[in-house]
Write an enzyme that holds these catalytic residues in place. Structure first.
Site, PDB file in Angstrom:
ATOM      1  N   LYS A 111      -5.785   0.786  -6.741  1.00 25.69           N
ATOM      2  CA  LYS A 111      -6.264  -0.361  -5.960  1.00 25.69           C
ATOM      3  C   LYS A 111      -7.682  -0.762  -6.377  1.00 25.69           C
ATOM      4  CE  LYS A 111      -2.856   0.108  -2.575  1.00 25.69           C
ATOM      5  NZ  LYS A 111      -1.966  -0.668  -1.886  1.00 25.69           N
ATOM      6  N   LYS A 194       6.673   0.102  -8.568  1.00 27.40           N
ATOM      7  CA  LYS A 194       7.124   0.318  -7.193  1.00 27.40           C
ATOM      8  C   LYS A 194       7.245  -1.003  -6.437  1.00 27.40           C
ATOM      9  CE  LYS A 194       4.592   1.465  -3.606  1.00 27.40           C
ATOM     10  NZ  LYS A 194       4.000   1.982  -2.370  1.00 27.40           N
ATOM     11  N   LYS A 197       4.457  -3.897  -0.742  1.00 23.91           N
ATOM     12  CA  LYS A 197       4.216  -5.092   0.045  1.00 23.91           C
ATOM     13  C   LYS A 197       2.911  -5.790  -0.316  1.00 23.91           C
ATOM     14  CE  LYS A 197       3.509  -2.320   4.110  1.00 23.91           C
ATOM     15  NZ  LYS A 197       2.226  -1.643   3.922  1.00 23.91           N
TER      16      LYS A 197
END
Ligand code: ATP
Ligand code: LTN
Length: 329
Positions: A111, A194, A197
């Site tokens: 991230k 993956k 969301k």
């Protein structure tokens, strides 16, 4: 009875990955112990998020929990931010995890890499500290999560070992638990990534119309060849669809291969789409009922009271252990 605990962060619209890897399993195992399920809204703040979205996503997760059959009479369902002990516990526990080990967390690396390097929040770095607090506050032994969260449970185990070594047997040692099939559902447009969301490419959202879900499955990326065979390396697209099908129909990869022997990808995709629609149709209907009923607020209010009663006791135990002076002796 063992304590079971898990959470989902309200960072975006829930995906079929969240359903298969987490929610469906929660409802299956809830009666195996004393179960706590929460919405990790404080964790959602670790990356920029629109306030209205955050609060709508939080309500939605609770509604999806209930739609999946989680029973609020048995399972304590609550919002992390309504139990202030989570924040307080994190402030204490941050002293027992080290910056070196936090900087090696895959989620942090993934991230933070995508961000302006001068604007990485401290909360993103300390994410596992808050998560460790969530787990130990409820003395949870079992922590059902998808594969991506395994590392965060491992670092919680390191913390518990370190803490108990120093202060005695204060914290309960947790263990991550993953579903046998479906702990990592991949993107339908890039089956090497993956389904996530916060990076919604090739996702099936639980809020998608059934026709859209069907269309997304039918246009999922597949591999060269035409044989339905589980081979992640050479056939990541088909293997991902087999995982979805296997998880929803409770079938092994061997059984699926036999079922589709001599048939092509088209037939197989149709069967996967049918399986998804069959599962999602009643689930989505229940979600709509829950939203219309106003049950969400009631469940979250009751959940906060029950969760706080447990969390406050553990926090007291921890404060005493580390020597914070007790004025209410
Ligand atoms: P984000 O993209 O914001 O990191 P996410 O979609 O990965 O979010 P989380 O809130 O981290 O979702 O996950 C909720 C639960 O769903 C966790 O237990 C997580 O491991 C599981 N999960 C998430 N994505 C998948 C997936 N693709 N396959 C299986 N399980 C998943
Ligand atoms: N990091 C988790 C959400 C989460 C969680 C937890 C899961 C926060 N605290 C404690 C299990 C136990 C996620 O991204 N799904």
């Amino acid at each position: 009875m063992d304590k079971i605990l898990s959470g989902i962060k309200p960072t975006g619209k829930l995906t079929l990955g969240n359903y298969i890897g987490a929610i469906k399993n929660f409802s299956k195992i809830q009666y195996e112990g004393e179960t706590f399920l929460f919405i990790a809204d404080l964790h959602a703040l670790t990356l920029p998020i629109d306030p209205v979205e955050l609060s709508n996503n939080s309500r939605d997760i609770c509604a999806y929990y209930l739609a999946a059959g989680l029973d609020p009479k048995h399972t304590t369902i609550f919002l992390q931010s309504t139990v202030c002990e989570h924040s307080e516990m994190a402030i204490i526990l941050q002293n027992y995890l080290y910056m070196g080990e936090l900087s090696r967390m895959t989620q942090f690396k993934d991230k933070s890499q995508k961000m302006d390097q001068n604007a990485i929040g401290l909360g993103l770095f300390a994410y596992p500290v808050l998560m460790a607090g969530d787990i130990v506050l409820y003395d949870a032994k079992r922590v059902p999560v998808g594969e991506d969260q395994g590392q965060h449970v491992e670092i919680t185990r390191d913390l518990v070992k370190r803490f108990n070594h120093r202060y005695g047997d204060v914290l309960v040692m947790p263990k991550a638990e993953m579903v046998k099939v479906g702990a990592r559902i991949m993107s339908l447009s890039d089956p090497t990534k993956k389904m996530s969301k916060s990076d919604p490419k090739g996702d099936i959202f639980l809020s998608d119309d059934l026709a859209v879900m069907r269309k997304k499955i039918m246009s999922a990326v597949t591999d060269t060849g035409h044989e339905v065979k589980y081979d992640v390396e050479n056939k990541p697209g088909i293997s991902n669809l087999m995982t979805i099908y296997g998880a929803l129909k409770n079938k092994s990869f061997d059984e699926i291969e036999k079922e589709f022997e001599g048939k092509g990808y088209g037939d197989f995709k149709r069967a996967v789409a049918d399986a998804v629609v069959e599962e999602m149709e009643p689930f989505k209907a229940r979600y709509n009922e829950v939203i219309a009923s106003g049950l969400v607020d009631q469940v979250l209010q009751e959940g906060a009271i029950r969760a706080k009663a447990v969390a406050s006791k553990t926090l007291e135990r921890v404060k005493r252990a580390v020597g914070l002076y007790n004025i209410n002796k």
